[in-house]
Design an enzyme around this catalytic site. Sequence first.
Site, PDB file in Angstrom:
ATOM      1  N   LYS A  86       0.853  -1.187   0.000  1.00  0.00           N
ATOM      2  CA  LYS A  86       0.000   0.000   0.000  1.00  0.00           C
ATOM      3  C   LYS A  86       0.888   1.236   0.000  1.00  0.00           C
ATOM      4  CE  LYS A  86      -4.020   2.129   0.761  1.00  0.00           C
ATOM      5  NZ  LYS A  86      -3.593   3.255  -0.102  1.00  0.00           N
ATOM      6  N   LYS A 122       5.316   2.450  -2.906  1.00  0.00           N
ATOM      7  CA  LYS A 122       5.320   3.860  -3.297  1.00  0.00           C
ATOM      8  C   LYS A 122       5.471   3.941  -4.797  1.00  0.00           C
ATOM      9  CE  LYS A 122       4.855   7.806  -1.198  1.00  0.00           C
ATOM     10  NZ  LYS A 122       3.891   7.996  -0.100  1.00  0.00           N
ATOM     11  N   THR A 206      -4.350  12.678   7.283  1.00  0.00           N
ATOM     12  CA  THR A 206      -2.941  12.826   7.651  1.00  0.00           C
ATOM     13  C   THR A 206      -2.770  13.994   8.615  1.00  0.00           C
ATOM     14  OG1 THR A 206      -2.237  11.925   5.516  1.00  0.00           O
ATOM     15  CG2 THR A 206      -0.607  13.158   6.781  1.00  0.00           C
ATOM     16  N   ASN A 237      -2.067  20.173   0.977  1.00  0.00           N
ATOM     17  CA  ASN A 237      -3.191  19.534   1.658  1.00  0.00           C
ATOM     18  C   ASN A 237      -2.890  19.265   3.120  1.00  0.00           C
ATOM     19  OD1 ASN A 237      -5.736  17.981   1.929  1.00  0.00           O
ATOM     20  ND2 ASN A 237      -4.375  16.237   2.080  1.00  0.00           N
TER      21      ASN A 237
END
Length: 430
Positions: A86, A122, A206, A237
């Site tokens: 992931k 990644k 996050t 973000n």
Amino acid sequence: MSSNPVNKRLIVGANKPAHGTNVLTNTQEAIREALDRLGYEEAVYELLAEPLRVMTVQIPVRMDDGRTEVFTGYRAQHNDAVGPTKGGVRFHPDVTLDEVKALSIWMSLKCGIFNLPYGGAKGGIVCDPRTMSLGEQERLARGYVRAISQIVGPAKDIPAPDVYTNAQIMSWMYDEYSRIRESDSPGFITGKPLVLGGSRGREAATALGVAIALREAAGRLGKQVQDLRILVQGFGNVGSNVARILHEMGATIVGISDAGGGVYREGGLDIPDLIDQKDSFGMVTPRLANVMPTEEFLVQPCDVLVPAALENQIHADNAPKLQASMVIEAANGPTTPDADQILHDRGIVVVPDVLANAGGVTVSYFEWVQNNQGFYWTEDEVNQRLEAMMVQSVHNILDTAERYGVSPRLAAYMVGIRPFAEAMRWRGWV
């Protein structure tokens, strides 16, 4: 997508590491130290020091002016002993293979710390989306999925957003993968909009995790969030949401920065107004006065520094000058190893990236679970589950650091890498 050419010159390449630090080598050295502390054999290190699988692809894209440009992309899958891999996909001109490898290892550590059934992965494409139209970005995103489609999928490797990618990019990738597989596959990718199976709470996850980590670490030092003066480096973000959430929690945000520099005000900044002014790439300083260079910004007076930009922003030259008593790493790899040692020696508490910014992968996991079940949670449910996991993990890492007499970063590596070492042992790989 049009942009001001002056602004382009301000931001292109502005976050390149200035000190030639190799993030992969640094990560490998930290992995070795963690495994040595835990008593594992050399073969375990050899399997965990590099991704098990790396793909490099060339992606031809028809540009708006009719010419074809070829972009280089990467996908690294670190270790799948625990489960499918992931990790995000970033669009950035400074993407390198070593960086992508290191980021995949960091993602494994995050999954290990939070007991997620994933290994790390990644992806990255060498490009500058700030100079590309939406059509060019779409063609690039779809081309990337076509190129890596054989090694990704809901039970293989699940991509997600990262630097300069967002819900729209994820939607194009999701649509392309579903076309290739000739079936709807919402579990293939996370960070999607709600209407396509995204999770409530994912966009700010996050940042919320960073804010919770800050609150818990500060609490162990007897400090309250509302009494803290905070610098946030990076206003994309993550950075803008960190500033917003901490502002709403009562903290005073005394400085923010983007790739063009930073602004500082001792009495605090109007964060909602700055968020209203920023563009889609997190740039706000071109609209502001009294902007200072990033190096000057990082050493301004504050209680907490939150680096939320790219790698190697805190290094041996500026670490002795930081005036913060805590560093909460919202970015991946913002502190070099020598700087980390300097901060540790100065008594500055560093909550490392693999702990502090893991809220994103945690809620991505929630999204994947919801996609697989076909049952979706409320935002309150998502945030409550995230908070419980963040609180438990922060105290676990800080307790481990105290128990072993090591830095929080090494403690995080020790906790995060152990599940992979044990899974490989049970599988008979070592």
